[in-house]
Write a protein that holds these residues in place. Structure first.
Motif, PDB file in Angstrom:
ATOM      1  N   ARG A   1       0.829  -1.205   0.000  1.00 15.88           N
ATOM      2  CA  ARG A   1       0.000   0.000   0.000  1.00 15.88           C
ATOM      3  C   ARG A   1       0.860   1.251   0.000  1.00 15.88           C
ATOM      4  NH1 ARG A   1      -4.301  -2.027   4.621  1.00 15.88           N
ATOM      5  NH2 ARG A   1      -5.604  -3.328   3.254  1.00 15.88           N
ATOM      6  N   ALA A   2       1.941   1.218   0.775  1.00 16.51           N
ATOM      7  CA  ALA A   2       2.855   2.361   0.786  1.00 16.51           C
ATOM      8  C   ALA A   2       3.477   2.555  -0.593  1.00 16.51           C
ATOM      9  CB  ALA A   2       3.945   2.160   1.839  1.00 16.51           C
ATOM     10  N   ARG A   3       3.812   1.449  -1.262  1.00 18.13           N
ATOM     11  CA  ARG A   3       4.390   1.536  -2.601  1.00 18.13           C
ATOM     12  C   ARG A   3       3.401   2.179  -3.587  1.00 18.13           C
ATOM     13  NH1 ARG A   3       8.815  -1.498  -3.244  1.00 18.13           N
ATOM     14  NH2 ARG A   3       8.053  -3.096  -1.818  1.00 18.13           N
ATOM     15  N   GLU A   4       2.148   1.783  -3.487  1.00 19.51           N
ATOM     16  CA  GLU A   4       1.118   2.353  -4.353  1.00 19.51           C
ATOM     17  C   GLU A   4       0.913   3.839  -4.043  1.00 19.51           C
ATOM     18  OE1 GLU A   4      -2.317  -0.028  -3.688  1.00 19.51           O
ATOM     19  OE2 GLU A   4      -1.471  -1.817  -4.654  1.00 19.51           O
ATOM     20  N   ARG A   5       0.929   4.166  -2.767  1.00 20.82           N
ATOM     21  CA  ARG A   5       0.773   5.574  -2.376  1.00 20.82           C
ATOM     22  C   ARG A   5       1.915   6.416  -2.926  1.00 20.82           C
ATOM     23  NH1 ARG A   5       1.705   8.017   3.681  1.00 20.82           N
ATOM     24  NH2 ARG A   5       0.915  10.115   3.305  1.00 20.82           N
ATOM     25  N   VAL A   6       3.132   5.897  -2.841  1.00 17.80           N
ATOM     26  CA  VAL A   6       4.293   6.616  -3.364  1.00 17.80           C
ATOM     27  C   VAL A   6       4.155   6.813  -4.864  1.00 17.80           C
ATOM     28  CG1 VAL A   6       6.746   6.374  -3.868  1.00 17.80           C
ATOM     29  CG2 VAL A   6       5.921   5.967  -1.549  1.00 17.80           C
TER      30      VAL A   6
END
Length: 451
Positions: free
Chosen positions: A20-25
């Motif tokens: 999820r953090a990767r997608e947010r970034v």
């Protein structure tokens, strides 16, 4: 039983959070680059290399600087990759060259700058796909990527301010704020009771070093304006001779008012018995219902004194914005912990102007203070100092080197601030004479009858 994601070595739930953090970034990187592209593609190459004000860099410098910082931190440091253009590091070091001198440097041309930032971004997405977003403070939760997103968005707002300073036909366009999002204001002030609250943060994943760590601080009872000071309010100060009466100005402020010959907010001009303003090359009557913008700290403080009030301090502002008296906790934003929506605040260059005072009632704080996020940065009567327990991270030049100067605090963001680059704890600062920024203010007073 706990399942483990074999590719990351993390338990399944933690691995999901990393993804999820990767997608947010990825989403934030794309959004910031789309904005940088809009701001630089809107003008021709002559405008990109021109210096529209000694206060600002040429737009082409900002663009290449964005790419250079991205390369330094994400390609070389986080990714461990070979440099793309190590030969330009010194050119785009903001501490090596003043803004006024940057036109004299052998800068990349607009075509070269666009090619460079595209090459860097391709490598950054490869790094994002391959680097675990856990295991060190620099990458946990995507921090380094979030830092670079915020850096680009901050320069995008700077470039937007440069657009405000340029002379020529309008090149930026956006719809006006939705009048349906304006609601009656009611009481003009909100009472904030005395007591401790949690200031700063130790948990916000992309919070920068000057926002950390969270700590308890006491604030005496005070009143704060429900909404920012409007153009109509400020016109009353002008009409009352506020710029000509040293009683309302500090000694330093009065000296600057005289030296700079201030008579009104920047970009205003009198036309007979009315006032006009220039907004991104459009000349229009000053709208009385919008928050005043393009005033310096000294002007804001003079107005507040004339009105029988003062500017809030930084702890007062943050308590009014974040403290929930029902639960005793501090929220991420005035309205709660969820990210800003279009119903909460005027952010992200969605509009090219502040929304009328009284807008965004769904973005109000628990006590009922409105428009604390977005519209205009708000000047505060506090100097830029570290919080107790401050530690520079990941480099001193972001915050530490600015402590102890003449900087005054600004909080809350403007219509030109992206949601990634503002939150209830975010701290901005500038010299008290600055007016080209999207700065306004609201007033406060001690919890006793106004004199």
């Amino acid at each position: 039983m706990t399942t483990t994601d074999q590719s990351s070595g993390l338990p399944g739930g933690a691995a999901t959070e990393v993804e999820r953090a990767r997608e947010r970034v990825a989403e934030a990187l794309l959004r910031s680059r789309a904005r940088s592209t809009l701001l630089t593609d809107a003008v021709d190459d002559d405008d990109l290399v021109r210096q529209h004000s000694k206060l600002m860099s040429p737009l082409v410098w900002d663009l290449a600087h964005i790419g250079n910082q991205e390369e330094l931190w994400l390609v070389r440091d986080v990714g461990g990759r070979e440099p793309v253009r190590s030969d330009i590091d010194e050119l785009y070091d903001a501490f090596q060259h003043s803004r006024a001198s940057r036109t004299e440097l052998p800068l990349l041309s607009p075509t070269e700058a666009r090619t460079y930032v595209a090459q860097v971004r391709d490598k950054v997405f490869d790094v994002l796909d391959r680097v675990p977003l856990h295991g060190s403070r620099l990458v946990d939760g995507g921090f380094a990527f979030g830092m670079i997103v915020q850096h680009e968005q901050q320069h995008d707002e700077t470039m937007l301010a440069t657009h405000q300073l340029r002379v020529g036909a309008p090149v930026l366009h956006a719809p006006d704020p939705d009048p349906a999002l304006v609601a009656p204001i009611g009481a003009r002030e909100v009472f904030v009771p005395a007591g401790e609250f949690t200031m700063g943060t130790s948990t916000e994943p992309w919070a920068l070093d000057n926002e950390r760590p969270a700590f308890q601080t006491h604030v005496d009872a005070f009143y704060i304006d429900t909404v920012p000071v409007s153009n109509g309010d400020y016109l009353a100060f002008i009409d009352a001779g506020g710029y000509d009466d040293p009683r309302w100005w500090s000694e330093v402020g009065w000296a600057y008012r005289q030296k700079a010959k201030l008579t009104a907010p920047r970009f205003w001009q009198r036309d007979g018995d009315r006032w006009l303003r220039t907004r991104f090359s459009v000349v229009e009557p000053v709208p009385v219902d919008e928050p005043v913008v393009h005033v310096c700290f000294h002007e804001a403080a003079a107005y507040a004194k004339w009105a029988g009030k003062r500017l809030p301090t930084e702890p007062e502002w943050e308590k009014a914005a974040r403290h929930d008296p029902a639960t005793g906790r501090s929220r991420r934003y005035p309205w709660g912990d969820e990210d800003p929506g279009v119903e909460h605040a005027n952010l992200g260059q969605r509009h090219l102007r502040p929304a009328p005072v009284g807008s965004y009632p769904k973005g109000a704080s628990p006590l009922g203070v409105r428009q604390l996020i977005g519209d205009v940065w708000e000047w505060l009567d506090s100097d830029f100092q570290p919080y107790p327990g401050f530690a520079a991270f990941p480099y001193r030049e972001y915050s530490e080197v600015f402590f102890g100067g003449d900087y005054k605090m600004l909080r809350g963001g403007s219509f030109g601030t992206d949601s990634a680059a503002v939150r209830g704890t975010f701290r901005n600062w500038d010299h008290p004479i600055r007016r080209q920024i999207f700065s306004g203010f609201r007033c406060a007073r001690d919890a006793r009858p106004a004199s």
